[in-house]
Design an enzyme around this catalytic site. Structure first.
Site, PDB file in Angstrom:
ATOM      1  N   GLY A 221       0.519  -1.193   0.075  1.00  0.00           N
ATOM      2  CA  GLY A 221       0.008  -0.052   0.242  1.00  0.00           C
ATOM      3  C   GLY A 221       0.745   1.232  -0.256  1.00  0.00           C
ATOM      4  N   LYS A 222       1.919   1.308  -0.742  1.00  0.00           N
ATOM      5  CA  LYS A 222       2.801   2.257  -0.660  1.00  0.00           C
ATOM      6  C   LYS A 222       2.378   3.551  -1.569  1.00  0.00           C
ATOM      7  CE  LYS A 222       6.452   0.118  -2.139  1.00  0.00           C
ATOM      8  NZ  LYS A 222       5.632  -1.329  -2.058  1.00  0.00           N
ATOM      9  N   HIS A 438      12.359 -19.488  16.828  1.00  0.00           N
ATOM     10  CA  HIS A 438      13.507 -18.890  16.730  1.00  0.00           C
ATOM     11  C   HIS A 438      13.623 -17.389  17.119  1.00  0.00           C
ATOM     12  CE1 HIS A 438      16.886 -18.129  13.525  1.00  0.00           C
ATOM     13  NE2 HIS A 438      16.569 -17.163  13.771  1.00  0.00           N
ATOM     14  N   GLU A 439      12.546 -16.489  16.700  1.00  0.00           N
ATOM     15  CA  GLU A 439      12.589 -15.316  17.227  1.00  0.00           C
ATOM     16  C   GLU A 439      12.651 -14.842  18.435  1.00  0.00           C
ATOM     17  OE1 GLU A 439      13.492 -12.897  14.799  1.00  0.00           O
ATOM     18  OE2 GLU A 439      13.456 -14.367  13.321  1.00  0.00           O
TER      19      GLU A 439
HETATM   20  P1  ADP Z   1       2.341  -0.871  -3.363  1.00  0.00           P
HETATM   21  O1  ADP Z   1       2.709   0.575  -4.158  1.00  0.00           O
HETATM   22  O2  ADP Z   1       3.255  -0.926  -1.921  1.00  0.00           O
HETATM   23  O3  ADP Z   1       3.014  -1.958  -4.357  1.00  0.00           O
HETATM   24  P2  ADP Z   1      -0.474  -0.471  -3.883  1.00  0.00           P
HETATM   25  O4  ADP Z   1      -0.424   0.829  -3.035  1.00  0.00           O
HETATM   26  O5  ADP Z   1      -0.152  -0.339  -5.249  1.00  0.00           O
HETATM   27  O6  ADP Z   1       0.964  -1.250  -3.186  1.00  0.00           O
HETATM   28  O7  ADP Z   1      -1.384  -1.470  -3.267  1.00  0.00           O
HETATM   29  C1  ADP Z   1      -2.283  -2.130  -4.277  1.00  0.00           C
HETATM   30  C2  ADP Z   1      -3.658  -2.268  -3.769  1.00  0.00           C
HETATM   31  O8  ADP Z   1      -3.874  -3.003  -2.643  1.00  0.00           O
HETATM   32  C3  ADP Z   1      -4.314  -0.874  -3.417  1.00  0.00           C
HETATM   33  O9  ADP Z   1      -4.760  -0.368  -4.284  1.00  0.00           O
HETATM   34  C4  ADP Z   1      -5.298  -1.494  -2.298  1.00  0.00           C
HETATM   35  O10 ADP Z   1      -6.561  -1.680  -3.033  1.00  0.00           O
HETATM   36  C5  ADP Z   1      -4.827  -2.523  -1.841  1.00  0.00           C
HETATM   37  N1  ADP Z   1      -3.933  -2.319  -0.522  1.00  0.00           N
HETATM   38  C6  ADP Z   1      -2.558  -2.569  -0.478  1.00  0.00           C
HETATM   39  N2  ADP Z   1      -2.211  -2.181   0.893  1.00  0.00           N
HETATM   40  C7  ADP Z   1      -3.247  -1.780   1.456  1.00  0.00           C
HETATM   41  C8  ADP Z   1      -3.736  -1.331   2.815  1.00  0.00           C
HETATM   42  N3  ADP Z   1      -2.835  -1.163   3.795  1.00  0.00           N
HETATM   43  N4  ADP Z   1      -4.932  -0.973   3.165  1.00  0.00           N
HETATM   44  C9  ADP Z   1      -5.725  -1.196   2.334  1.00  0.00           C
HETATM   45  N5  ADP Z   1      -5.800  -1.530   1.055  1.00  0.00           N
HETATM   46  C10 ADP Z   1      -4.393  -1.858   0.387  1.00  0.00           C
HETATM   47 ZN    ZN Z   2      17.402 -15.238  13.489  1.00  0.00          ZN
END
Ligand code: ADP
Ligand code: ZN
Ligand code: MG
Length: 630
Positions: A221-222, A438-439
């Site tokens: 979700g970046k 382990h952790e």
């Molecule tokens: P990244 O950029 O980290 O690869 P994206 O932001 O493109 O990931 O995420 C792809 C899709 O997955 C988003 O459009 C959303 O629908 C879903 N998603 C990913 N992370 C989240 C999150 N933390 N909360 C809600 N939806 C998420």
């Molecule tokens: Zn370790």
């Protein structure tokens, strides 16, 4: 867009040629009444023409009323006079192709007509023969410059449209749409405040970061988070993907960066978001292939734009990457992407929240339990969960159901898991258990030893390939020097993971490979570099790191010591490693019960914060008051 522009300029070009041709026609005189030579001859005899201009190829002159009269008779056209009057307004002109007629001049003299000779409109033809090719060349140049310009997004202003800057005035995404990344959201709050009221921050002279880098595995979700920041702050979101920069045309990437920043200036306050920063930001010289120069140009442009950028205007530059380790160090220097925000794989609760978000618009059956679903999907990221919800809805639709039921979700999970297992991202329960012990082993040893950094968090959520879980220790202060005890303690912590596996399973797994590698590395450094071995004494066996060019002259691995010493070094290294192992074993054997308890809690919760862990340990310490507990 580019094609459009190219076609447009092609039209301009054709129009230009047409104009030239018309001009040429005008000058070469199609606006004269063409008559044939025999008629001309007659007209001379009848004195129906005057003021003749004789050139090599034709004869032109004025057509007198008498001549017009004659012509209309020969051509059997009574309206000719009117037509010619209409066409010429004043006295009509004529033109005829000259034929070899030796007697003409004599005849003209006889009739007393005025005539003169010209040397075939030399000035006009030569001018035209100069102008036309020049114009043609210019046209071609313009055409091609446009073409390049469109690519470069700047050589000519028309090119601007080509840069794939993706702009949203309102992202309509808020933190409501993102879950499981509360820490990251917390860190971004300040940025949002700033974007909302840049003026307030300017007045206070507050220090606002220029660049924020969001780091995390794919699908966590970046991108979503970056858009949510824009949405929360209510500012435009300008984004560009790193892979868009790396184009075939030289200079395109750099021009796009320039364009992006120029647009941002106009839109401020706003967010510039560079997705997949690693595509441009790869350390210079890291990849010898695929146009390194072009990427370097782009990277340099990005760096200089960032440096020349005034944050106070209200522009925040965000970037996302899942491979921070390959980024050019110049990118993460102060004043550039110096603020790093980790977006990790979601925990159990996070996964449940993400499922909640994605099932908001899905009609769920009464038996659906999102918590159970979250528990079944360790290691999955937001994108996977969104995928599961989507898949489940499709499955339900295929079965003509009115609501999505638990069995649809179960089936969807199986499908998605099957896909992910190929990519090695999901653990089976047995693996999860091993990782939990382990952790916990790492964490307990770290907490038991006085010199090690306190545990910040223990997690068994897999991250990336290879690391199945992690124990994060946060240093309490910056360290430049480390004592021998500290190094030994550190090694013991590393061995803790493996020892916990030994104790719990009477068996060891491959999961400790990285720990062992790092522990051995420390031991080797202690012996070879720091002179910390009792047996070998304060000696260093490692040559100082030299500049690279010297290194190449002296092949690595040249030893300045004997085979016997080499053997002794190896023995000392393994003695240090074994001692660390023994210490870890001693610590964990004393805490067998705590190990069990904490590992079980970790199995259930997947993540344990440092404070929770310490509370646990304190309780255990009170129960059996063992002496070396903190
Ligand atoms: P990244 O950029 O980290 O690869 P994206 O932001 O493109 O990931 O995420 C792809 C899709 O997955 C988003 O459009 C959303 O629908 C879903 N998603 C990913 N992370 C989240 C999150 N933390 N909360 C809600 N939806 C998420
Ligand atoms: Zn370790
Ligand atoms: Mg993304």
């Amino acid at each position: 867009m580019a094609e459009n522009n190219a076609r447009l300029s092609l039209w301009y070009f054709l129009a230009l040629i047409l104009i030239i041709l018309l001009a040429q026609q005008y000058f070469t005189g199609s606006n004269k009444e063409n008559i044939n030579y025999s008629d001309f001859r007659k007209l001379v005899e009848e004195k129906g023409v005057d003021d003749l201009v004789i050139s090599t190829d034709n004869i032109e002159g004025h057509l007198l009323p008498k001549g017009v009269e004659y012509l209309s008779k020969v051509r059997k056209d009574p309206k000719l006079a009117a037509k010619l009057k209409e066409k010429f307004k004043k006295e009509p002109l004529f033109s005829t192709v000259r034929v070899s007629d030796p007697g003409l001049i004599k005849l003209l003299d006889q009739k007393g007509l005025k005539y003169r000779a010209v040397h075939e409109k030399v000035w006009l033809t030569s001018l035209l023969s100069l102008i036309i090719p020049t114009l043609l060349l210019v046209g071609i140049f313009i055409y091609f410059f446009r073409k390049i310009g469109t690519g470069a997004g700047g050589l000519m202003s028309v090119g601007k449209s080509k840069a794939k800057v993706y702009m949203e005035d309102e992202t309509k995404v808020t933190f409501q749409d993102v879950a499981g990344v509360e820490e990251a959201e917390e860190e971004l709050k300040e940025i949002i405040e700033f974007l909302k009221t840049p003026a307030k921050f300017q007045a206070l002279g507050g220090n606002i970061p220029k660049g924020v880098m969001v780091v995390g595995p794919p699908g966590t979700g970046k991108t979503l988070l970056a858009r949510a920041v824009a949405g929360e702050a209510g500012v435009p979101f300008l984004s560009l993907s790193g892979s868009d920069f790396v184009e075939m045309f030289v200079g395109v990437g750099a021009a796009r960066v320039r364009d992006l920043f120029a647009q941002a200036q106009e839109k401020a306050p706003c967010i510039i978001f560079i997705d997949e920063l690693d595509a441009v930001g790869k350390a210079r010289g890291l990849s010898p292939m695929s146009g390194p120069e072009e990427r370097e140009n782009t990277l340099n442009q990005l760096l200089s734009e960032m440096d020349g950028f005034d944050t106070r205007k209200g522009v925040i530059i965000m970037a996302a990457t899942n491979r921070p380790e390959i980024l050019d160090p110049a990118l993460i220097r102060p004043g550039r992407f110096d603020r790093h925000i980790l977006v990790d794989r979601p925990s159990l609760i996070g996964r449940e929240d993400i499922l909640k978000i994605h099932t908001r618009k899905v009609k769920l059956g009464p038996d659906v339990n999102l918590n159970t679903l979250a528990a079944r999907t360790p290691g999955m990221v937001g994108a996977d969960l969104a995928n599961i919800v989507n898949e489940a809805a499709l499955l339900a639709a295929r079965k003509d159901k009115t609501a999505v039921e638990m069995e649809d979700f179960e089936e969807a999970i199986d499908r998605v898991v099957a896909g992910l297992e190929k990519r090695n991202r999901v653990m089976n329960p047995r693996e999860k258990e091993i990782v939990a012990y382990h952790e916990t082993g790492h964490a307990l040893v770290a907490e038991a030893l006085p010199t090690t950094d306190p545990v910040h968090r223990v997690s068994i959520i897999p991250r990336g390939i290879g690391a199945l879980g992690y124990t994060m220790q946060l240093p309490t202060e910056d360290r430049y020097l480390m004592t021998k005890t500290e190094l030994e303690d550190r090694m013991a912590v590393m061995m803790g993971g493996r020892v916990a596996e030994e104790l719990h399973l009477q068996e060891i797994s491959t999961g400790a490979q990285n720990d062992l590698y790092r522990a051995t590395d420390i031991a080797r450094s202690m012996v070879r570099e720091y002179g910390m071995s009792e047996k070998l004494g304060p000696m260093t066996f490692e040559r100082e790191r030299r500049p690279l060019f010297l290194e190449t002259m002296m092949p690595p691995g040249t030893k300045d010591y004997s085979e016997a010493t080499a053997q002794e070094i190896d023995q000392e290294v393994s003695r240090l490693v074994e001692r660390a192992h023994a210490r870890a074993r001693e610590i964990l054997e004393q805490r067998r019960d705590t190990l069990e308890q904490v590992a079980q809690v970790l199995l259930e919760k997947e993540v344990l914060e440092g404070d929770e862990l310490r509370r646990f340990l304190n309780n255990a310490a009170q129960q059996d008051s063992s002496p070396d507990h903190e």
